[in-house]
Write an enzyme that holds these catalytic residues in place. Sequence first.
Site, PDB file in Angstrom:
ATOM      1  N   GLU A 183      -5.276   1.159   2.769  1.00 30.98           N
ATOM      2  CA  GLU A 183      -4.937   0.139   3.763  1.00 30.98           C
ATOM      3  C   GLU A 183      -4.974   0.694   5.171  1.00 30.98           C
ATOM      4  OE1 GLU A 183      -2.559  -2.476   6.384  1.00 30.98           O
ATOM      5  OE2 GLU A 183      -2.285  -0.340   5.944  1.00 30.98           O
ATOM      6  N   GLU A 184      -4.473   1.902   5.357  1.00 28.69           N
ATOM      7  CA  GLU A 184      -4.366   2.464   6.703  1.00 28.69           C
ATOM      8  C   GLU A 184      -5.718   2.789   7.333  1.00 28.69           C
ATOM      9  OE1 GLU A 184      -1.899   2.280   8.434  1.00 28.69           O
ATOM     10  OE2 GLU A 184      -0.070   2.413   7.254  1.00 28.69           O
ATOM     11  N   HIS A 193       0.823  -1.214   0.000  1.00 31.37           N
ATOM     12  CA  HIS A 193       0.000   0.000   0.000  1.00 31.37           C
ATOM     13  C   HIS A 193       0.858   1.266   0.000  1.00 31.37           C
ATOM     14  CE1 HIS A 193       0.313   1.033   4.403  1.00 31.37           C
ATOM     15  NE2 HIS A 193       0.431  -0.279   4.550  1.00 31.37           N
ATOM     16  N   ASP A 253       4.024  -6.177   3.302  1.00 25.28           N
ATOM     17  CA  ASP A 253       3.850  -5.031   4.194  1.00 25.28           C
ATOM     18  C   ASP A 253       4.985  -5.065   5.215  1.00 25.28           C
ATOM     19  OD1 ASP A 253       2.718  -2.872   5.635  1.00 25.28           O
ATOM     20  OD2 ASP A 253       0.686  -3.554   5.172  1.00 25.28           O
ATOM     21  N   HIS A 257       4.457   2.982  12.882  1.00 24.30           N
ATOM     22  CA  HIS A 257       3.572   4.155  12.972  1.00 24.30           C
ATOM     23  C   HIS A 257       4.222   5.320  13.707  1.00 24.30           C
ATOM     24  CE1 HIS A 257      -0.617   2.334  11.885  1.00 24.30           C
ATOM     25  NE2 HIS A 257       0.330   2.009  11.023  1.00 24.30           N
ATOM     26  N   ASP A 285       6.218   1.933   6.377  1.00 21.72           N
ATOM     27  CA  ASP A 285       4.954   1.213   6.279  1.00 21.72           C
ATOM     28  C   ASP A 285       4.025   2.037   5.409  1.00 21.72           C
ATOM     29  OD1 ASP A 285       2.530  -0.086   6.737  1.00 21.72           O
ATOM     30  OD2 ASP A 285       2.309   0.647   8.784  1.00 21.72           O
TER      31      ASP A 285
END
Length: 342
Positions: free
Chosen positions: A219-220, A68, A240, A320, A185
Site C-alpha cells: 500500500e505504501e 495493510h 486505514d 507518517h 498506519d
Amino acid sequence: MNYLDYIIEETKNLLAIDSPSGYTKDVIAYLKKEYEALGYEPMITIKGGLLVKIGGKNKENAILLEAHADTLGGMVTEIKSNGRLKLTPVGGMNANNAESENCRIITRFGKVYEGTFQLTNASIHVNEKYDETSRSYKEMEVVIDEKVDSKEAVQKLGIMAGDFVCFDPRTTVTQSGFIKSRFLDDKLSVGILLGYAKYLKEENIEPEREIYQHITVYEEVGHGGAASIPENVVEVLAVDMGCIGEGLECDEFKVSICAKDSRGPYNYDVVTALVKAAQDKDINYAVDVYPLYGSDADVALSAGYDVKHGLIGPGVYASHGYERSHKEGVLNTFELLKAYLG
C-alpha cells in the site's frame, strides 16, 4: 481479554515486526498463524499478502475489508567511503521525521545490524551549519553500530545496496489510553481486522453477506490493493488511518469516514450507509475530505475492478511521523464495522 484489549495487544505485536514495503514476509507469517489460531484458513497471495474468508451468508454480494501491514522504511543506495550509508526512502518516509531514529539494516542473506539515522556531520559543536542544513536524504546517513570506517569494512559485514533499513517504531500505550508509535498506519487497523475476525468466531456470528479480509503489503508504494480480489466481491472497504489536521473534523477518539481523497470521491451509497450505521448505533464519527491521501480501495478501482469502495479508520495524528491515536478511536472503528456489516 476483551476485544479492545486483544486489538491493542495484537497491534503492539505487529508493530514489533519490521515490515517496510517489499520486506513483509515475517509480519505475514505472523498474521497467518494468528488467523489459523482463530480457526480460519488464510492464504498467502502470490504478491505476498494475506487473504482470508471470515464467513457470511450471501455469496453474491461479498465485501472485501482491506488493511495493510507494510510500512514506511528505507533502502541502502550507497556505502560511503567512510563506512556510512546513504538511503533512499521506501514509501513516504520523510527524512525530517526520521532524524536521530534508531534503525536496523536487514542484509540480503539474513544478518541484521543496528544503526542510527543522522544528519551528516551531526555534532552541533562541530557543524556550524547544523541549523540551516535541510533534512533530506542527500544530507543524512546511517551510522552503523559496528567498528567500521570504510566502504570495504561495511561490505565485509555483508551490507550492500538494496538492503532494507527499518526504523524503530517506539511503541507505547499510555495510562490515559493514547497509542503512540510509528506505523500505526496501518498496523492499528490490521489489529482491528483481527479483532473483528475474533469477534465473529467467538460470538458465532454469521453476517448477512460473505466477508473477506485482505492484508495487503504494497500500500505504501501504491499498488497494495491492485490484485487478489475474489470474483464475488462487489464492495471494497479499506480500513486505514483516519486523517487529523487543520480543516478536518476527525480526532484520535473518532472513527473517520472518508468522503473524498486525492483520487476522488468514494462511492456515495457506501459513504451514506457508513454514516447511517454510525448514527444508528451512536458511534462517535467524523466525515472528512482528505487532501493528500490514497487507499487500497482507490487502487482496486484503478486496477479495473468493478466494485463499490469506501474508507474508514481510527483517527491518527502526525501521519507518517511519530503517530498517535486513542483506544476510543479504535473501539469506534471496531463498532462501526460491527454496525455496518451486521
